[in-house]
Design a protein around this motif. Structure first.
Motif, PDB file in Angstrom:
ATOM      1  N   SER A  96     -20.824  71.905 -25.794  1.00 39.75           N
ATOM      2  CA  SER A  96     -19.435  72.345 -25.798  1.00 39.75           C
ATOM      3  C   SER A  96     -19.040  72.846 -27.179  1.00 39.75           C
ATOM      4  CB  SER A  96     -18.517  71.203 -25.381  1.00 39.75           C
ATOM      5  OG  SER A  96     -18.634  70.145 -26.294  1.00 39.75           O
ATOM      6  N   SER A  97     -18.155  73.800 -27.181  1.00 37.75           N
ATOM      7  CA  SER A  97     -17.728  74.395 -28.445  1.00 37.75           C
ATOM      8  C   SER A  97     -16.755  73.463 -29.166  1.00 37.75           C
ATOM      9  CB  SER A  97     -17.063  75.746 -28.172  1.00 37.75           C
ATOM     10  OG  SER A  97     -15.862  75.529 -27.478  1.00 37.75           O
ATOM     11  N   PRO A  98     -16.577  73.650 -30.462  1.00 37.54           N
ATOM     12  CA  PRO A  98     -15.635  72.805 -31.205  1.00 37.54           C
ATOM     13  C   PRO A  98     -14.199  72.981 -30.723  1.00 37.54           C
ATOM     14  CG  PRO A  98     -16.972  74.131 -32.722  1.00 37.54           C
ATOM     15  CD  PRO A  98     -17.339  74.528 -31.341  1.00 37.54           C
ATOM     16  N   LEU A  99     -13.867  74.179 -30.234  1.00 45.21           N
ATOM     17  CA  LEU A  99     -12.518  74.411 -29.724  1.00 45.21           C
ATOM     18  C   LEU A  99     -12.253  73.552 -28.483  1.00 45.21           C
ATOM     19  CD1 LEU A  99      -9.930  76.052 -30.027  1.00 45.21           C
ATOM     20  CD2 LEU A  99     -10.948  77.765 -28.529  1.00 45.21           C
ATOM     21  N   ARG A 100     -13.242  73.509 -27.595  1.00 40.93           N
ATOM     22  CA  ARG A 100     -13.079  72.704 -26.377  1.00 40.93           C
ATOM     23  C   ARG A 100     -13.029  71.213 -26.696  1.00 40.93           C
ATOM     24  NH1 ARG A 100     -15.819  73.174 -20.530  1.00 40.93           N
ATOM     25  NH2 ARG A 100     -15.061  71.199 -19.803  1.00 40.93           N
ATOM     26  N   ARG A 101     -13.837  70.765 -27.631  1.00 39.41           N
ATOM     27  CA  ARG A 101     -13.804  69.350 -28.013  1.00 39.41           C
ATOM     28  C   ARG A 101     -12.461  68.972 -28.613  1.00 39.41           C
ATOM     29  NH1 ARG A 101     -19.228  68.695 -31.261  1.00 39.41           N
ATOM     30  NH2 ARG A 101     -18.624  70.826 -31.629  1.00 39.41           N
ATOM     31  N   GLY A 102     -11.896  69.866 -29.420  1.00 37.48           N
ATOM     32  CA  GLY A 102     -10.580  69.609 -30.007  1.00 37.48           C
ATOM     33  C   GLY A 102      -9.493  69.556 -28.951  1.00 37.48           C
ATOM     34  N   PHE A 103      -9.584  70.453 -27.962  1.00 32.92           N
ATOM     35  CA  PHE A 103      -8.607  70.454 -26.865  1.00 32.92           C
ATOM     36  C   PHE A 103      -8.695  69.164 -26.064  1.00 32.92           C
ATOM     37  CE2 PHE A 103      -7.603  71.346 -22.421  1.00 32.92           C
ATOM     38  CZ  PHE A 103      -6.296  71.779 -22.553  1.00 32.92           C
ATOM     39  N   MET A 104      -9.896  68.767 -25.711  1.00 34.43           N
ATOM     40  CA  MET A 104     -10.070  67.548 -24.917  1.00 34.43           C
ATOM     41  C   MET A 104      -9.634  66.316 -25.707  1.00 34.43           C
ATOM     42  SD  MET A 104     -11.147  68.462 -22.011  1.00 34.43           S
ATOM     43  CE  MET A 104     -12.275  67.492 -21.100  1.00 34.43           C
ATOM     44  N   LYS A 105      -9.889  66.312 -26.988  1.00 35.02           N
ATOM     45  CA  LYS A 105      -9.529  65.151 -27.805  1.00 35.02           C
ATOM     46  C   LYS A 105      -8.012  65.005 -27.928  1.00 35.02           C
ATOM     47  CE  LYS A 105      -9.808  64.512 -32.473  1.00 35.02           C
ATOM     48  NZ  LYS A 105     -10.454  64.566 -33.768  1.00 35.02           N
ATOM     49  N   ASN A 106      -7.296  66.117 -28.026  1.00 31.63           N
ATOM     50  CA  ASN A 106      -5.855  66.047 -28.209  1.00 31.63           C
ATOM     51  C   ASN A 106      -5.097  65.896 -26.896  1.00 31.63           C
ATOM     52  OD1 ASN A 106      -5.994  66.258 -30.979  1.00 31.63           O
ATOM     53  ND2 ASN A 106      -6.003  68.485 -30.924  1.00 31.63           N
ATOM     54  N   TRP A 107      -5.530  66.550 -25.820  1.00 26.76           N
ATOM     55  CA  TRP A 107      -4.771  66.559 -24.569  1.00 26.76           C
ATOM     56  C   TRP A 107      -5.155  65.450 -23.616  1.00 26.76           C
ATOM     57  CZ3 TRP A 107      -0.421  69.067 -23.718  1.00 26.76           C
ATOM     58  CH2 TRP A 107      -0.106  70.092 -24.599  1.00 26.76           C
ATOM     59  N   TYR A 108      -6.332  64.914 -23.748  1.00 32.87           N
ATOM     60  CA  TYR A 108      -6.767  63.836 -22.865  1.00 32.87           C
ATOM     61  C   TYR A 108      -6.936  62.533 -23.620  1.00 32.87           C
ATOM     62  CZ  TYR A 108      -7.484  67.372 -19.358  1.00 32.87           C
ATOM     63  OH  TYR A 108      -7.290  68.380 -18.468  1.00 32.87           O
ATOM     64  N   ALA A 109      -6.206  62.356 -24.673  1.00 34.68           N
ATOM     65  CA  ALA A 109      -6.278  61.115 -25.435  1.00 34.68           C
ATOM     66  C   ALA A 109      -5.552  60.004 -24.678  1.00 34.68           C
ATOM     67  CB  ALA A 109      -5.638  61.309 -26.806  1.00 34.68           C
ATOM     68  N   VAL A 110      -5.968  58.779 -24.893  1.00 32.96           N
ATOM     69  CA  VAL A 110      -5.353  57.643 -24.221  1.00 32.96           C
ATOM     70  C   VAL A 110      -3.902  57.494 -24.650  1.00 32.96           C
ATOM     71  CG1 VAL A 110      -5.501  55.138 -23.934  1.00 32.96           C
ATOM     72  CG2 VAL A 110      -7.574  56.498 -24.036  1.00 32.96           C
ATOM     73  N   GLU A 111      -3.579  57.877 -25.859  1.00 34.37           N
ATOM     74  CA  GLU A 111      -2.218  57.744 -26.354  1.00 34.37           C
ATOM     75  C   GLU A 111      -1.255  58.698 -25.650  1.00 34.37           C
ATOM     76  OE1 GLU A 111      -4.777  58.461 -28.452  1.00 34.37           O
ATOM     77  OE2 GLU A 111      -5.148  56.479 -29.286  1.00 34.37           O
ATOM     78  N   ALA A 112      -1.759  59.791 -25.072  1.00 29.58           N
ATOM     79  CA  ALA A 112      -0.896  60.770 -24.423  1.00 29.58           C
ATOM     80  C   ALA A 112      -0.595  60.411 -22.977  1.00 29.58           C
ATOM     81  CB  ALA A 112      -1.539  62.151 -24.484  1.00 29.58           C
ATOM     82  N   LEU A 113      -1.286  59.469 -22.377  1.00 31.91           N
ATOM     83  CA  LEU A 113      -1.071  59.127 -20.978  1.00 31.91           C
ATOM     84  C   LEU A 113       0.335  58.619 -20.683  1.00 31.91           C
ATOM     85  CD1 LEU A 113      -4.503  57.576 -19.986  1.00 31.91           C
ATOM     86  CD2 LEU A 113      -3.597  59.829 -19.431  1.00 31.91           C
ATOM     87  N   PRO A 114       0.961  57.781 -21.511  1.00 31.15           N
ATOM     88  CA  PRO A 114       2.347  57.386 -21.220  1.00 31.15           C
ATOM     89  C   PRO A 114       3.323  58.559 -21.238  1.00 31.15           C
ATOM     90  CG  PRO A 114       1.395  55.868 -22.793  1.00 31.15           C
ATOM     91  CD  PRO A 114       0.423  56.994 -22.617  1.00 31.15           C
ATOM     92  N   ILE A 115       3.074  59.542 -22.062  1.00 31.75           N
ATOM     93  CA  ILE A 115       3.948  60.715 -22.105  1.00 31.75           C
ATOM     94  C   ILE A 115       3.847  61.479 -20.788  1.00 31.75           C
ATOM     95  CG2 ILE A 115       4.322  62.938 -23.246  1.00 31.75           C
ATOM     96  CD1 ILE A 115       3.335  61.566 -25.826  1.00 31.75           C
ATOM     97  N   TYR A 116       2.629  61.639 -20.282  1.00 30.34           N
ATOM     98  CA  TYR A 116       2.442  62.316 -18.991  1.00 30.34           C
ATOM     99  C   TYR A 116       3.109  61.526 -17.868  1.00 30.34           C
ATOM    100  CZ  TYR A 116      -1.039  65.209 -21.339  1.00 30.34           C
ATOM    101  OH  TYR A 116      -1.665  66.075 -22.178  1.00 30.34           O
TER     102      TYR A 116
END
Length: 82
Positions: free
Chosen positions: A2-22
């Motif tokens: 996977s490219s660094p761009l995709r890893r950065g996207f997955m790390k920021n948007w699918y982080a455990v800390e973001a689940l309560p916001i969703y």
């Protein structure tokens, strides 16, 4: 790989800390849709032009309230069309 761009996207948007916001945003959207549907289908809203004044068709022996305290009516009122 996977490219660094995709890893950065997955790390920021699918982080455990973001689940309560969703969860909060999702519950607010569902609650807002439910409330708008409740307002749109209320007994005072007329969606058809066949009977523009439904309050004129209520007879004296019909109850229109959800909870009737100390009142006895022979029939209950119901809306035939939405």
């Amino acid at each position: 790989m996977s490219s660094p761009l995709r890893r950065g996207f997955m790390k920021n948007w699918y982080a455990v800390e973001a689940l309560p916001i969703y969860a909060i945003i999702g519950s607010v959207l569902v609650g807002g849709a439910w409330y708008l549907k409740r307002l749109a289908t209320g007994p005072t809203v007329v969606w058809t032009k066949t009977n523009p004044t439904p309050w004129n068709t209520i007879q004296p022996d019909q109850g229109t309230k959800i909870v009737e305290v100390n009142q006895k009516f022979d029939k209950g009122w119901s809306r035939e069309k939405l």
